[in-house]
Design a protein around this motif. Sequence first.
Motif, PDB file in Angstrom:
ATOM      1  N   GLU A 209       0.833  -1.202   0.000  1.00 40.82           N
ATOM      2  CA  GLU A 209       0.000   0.000   0.000  1.00 40.82           C
ATOM      3  C   GLU A 209       0.867   1.253   0.000  1.00 40.82           C
ATOM      4  O   GLU A 209       0.488   2.286  -0.575  1.00 40.82           O
ATOM      5  CB  GLU A 209      -0.950  -0.001   1.192  1.00 40.82           C
ATOM      6  N   ALA A 210       2.042   1.182   0.632  1.00 41.93           N
ATOM      7  CA  ALA A 210       2.973   2.309   0.571  1.00 41.93           C
ATOM      8  C   ALA A 210       3.469   2.508  -0.857  1.00 41.93           C
ATOM      9  O   ALA A 210       3.623   3.651  -1.326  1.00 41.93           O
ATOM     10  CB  ALA A 210       4.146   2.080   1.518  1.00 41.93           C
ATOM     11  N   VAL A 211       3.723   1.402  -1.568  1.00 41.33           N
ATOM     12  CA  VAL A 211       4.111   1.479  -2.973  1.00 41.33           C
ATOM     13  C   VAL A 211       2.994   2.122  -3.793  1.00 41.33           C
ATOM     14  O   VAL A 211       3.237   2.985  -4.653  1.00 41.33           O
ATOM     15  CB  VAL A 211       4.439   0.078  -3.519  1.00 41.33           C
ATOM     16  N   ALA A 212       1.767   1.690  -3.516  1.00 43.74           N
ATOM     17  CA  ALA A 212       0.621   2.239  -4.241  1.00 43.74           C
ATOM     18  C   ALA A 212       0.469   3.733  -3.995  1.00 43.74           C
ATOM     19  O   ALA A 212       0.120   4.497  -4.907  1.00 43.74           O
ATOM     20  CB  ALA A 212      -0.653   1.503  -3.828  1.00 43.74           C
ATOM     21  N   GLU A 213       0.738   4.160  -2.775  1.00 44.75           N
ATOM     22  CA  GLU A 213       0.655   5.577  -2.447  1.00 44.75           C
ATOM     23  C   GLU A 213       1.720   6.376  -3.202  1.00 44.75           C
ATOM     24  O   GLU A 213       1.456   7.481  -3.693  1.00 44.75           O
ATOM     25  CB  GLU A 213       0.836   5.769  -0.935  1.00 44.75           C
ATOM     26  N   GLN A 214       2.897   5.794  -3.323  1.00 44.11           N
ATOM     27  CA  GLN A 214       4.008   6.498  -3.969  1.00 44.11           C
ATOM     28  C   GLN A 214       3.936   6.435  -5.484  1.00 44.11           C
ATOM     29  O   GLN A 214       4.251   7.421  -6.172  1.00 44.11           O
ATOM     30  CB  GLN A 214       5.334   5.905  -3.502  1.00 44.11           C
ATOM     31  N   SER A 215       3.542   5.295  -6.020  1.00 43.30           N
ATOM     32  CA  SER A 215       3.651   5.062  -7.466  1.00 43.30           C
ATOM     33  C   SER A 215       2.310   4.988  -8.181  1.00 43.30           C
ATOM     34  O   SER A 215       2.281   4.901  -9.407  1.00 43.30           O
ATOM     35  CB  SER A 215       4.409   3.750  -7.732  1.00 43.30           C
ATOM     36  N   GLY A 216       1.216   4.973  -7.434  1.00 42.98           N
ATOM     37  CA  GLY A 216      -0.094   4.775  -8.035  1.00 42.98           C
ATOM     38  C   GLY A 216      -0.618   6.016  -8.734  1.00 42.98           C
ATOM     39  O   GLY A 216       0.014   7.074  -8.693  1.00 42.98           O
ATOM     40  N   PRO A 217      -1.776   5.872  -9.391  1.00 42.30           N
ATOM     41  CA  PRO A 217      -2.581   4.657  -9.438  1.00 42.30           C
ATOM     42  C   PRO A 217      -1.834   3.500 -10.110  1.00 42.30           C
ATOM     43  O   PRO A 217      -1.168   3.705 -11.115  1.00 42.30           O
ATOM     44  CB  PRO A 217      -3.801   5.059 -10.271  1.00 42.30           C
TER      45      PRO A 217
END
Length: 252
Positions: A209-217
């Motif tokens: 979820e941290a990855v999603a926050e940084q790299s998302g959507p």
Amino acid sequence: MTEGRIAVVTGASSGIGRAVASAFTRQGIHVLAAGRSGDRLAAVQAELAGRPGTVVPHSGDMTHAAYTEELLAAAEREWGPATIFVASAGQGLPGTVLGSDANRWEELIEANYLAILRQLRATASEFKKHAEADGGRQVRDIVVIGSTVGRQISAANPVYGSTKFAVHSLVEALRQEVCTHNIRVTLIEPGFVRSGFQEAAGYDMEWFEAVAEQSGPLLVPEDVASVIDFVVSRPTHVHLDDIRLRPTRQKV
């Protein structure tokens, strides 16, 4: 270009494989949907009923030596010889060289490398036989789901990544071996996809979820499926053989 074609899709009960089955049937491609869970495959069949292309489920274990031959034979009994094979089934494994669970290494290699090697050999042999019979007039597609970590070394996820590095080399070698028969062997290298893959493999979901926050959507399975649908619909003389797709904000 695609209507009426026959496809075998592994890992079709969820994630990218399921999205590929959905995209294909929308275009009139008939799909033999392979996976471990008969119930989940039946749900896919019910969900996609009534489309131009039809779905027939075929549950089983892709690590069994002759399972690919079973799938190709089942598709042929249902509609005729397959001309598309999508290898989407695979496993993940969190952890570094020192920190990953060594008890899962053999299972990972079996699922992500040896099973794919068997699928490539069995499918390419079958496709080549039919191509020699029809002079290559019918284009045939083998599509393999790789990963960006199969190209760019990740110290955080190297054991899983190493299986993808190995598969990437197999795909290119097979492409060179069979391309003169109008058999297109294509590698798809997705970055982060929100599909349930990470949770099923045991990755730290707070990290994800941290990855999603940084790299998302993040990508979703339908994003990858739309690329595969495009690849197999190209004219016979056009081959998109290696495609990387990432979330726009993913740096590596």
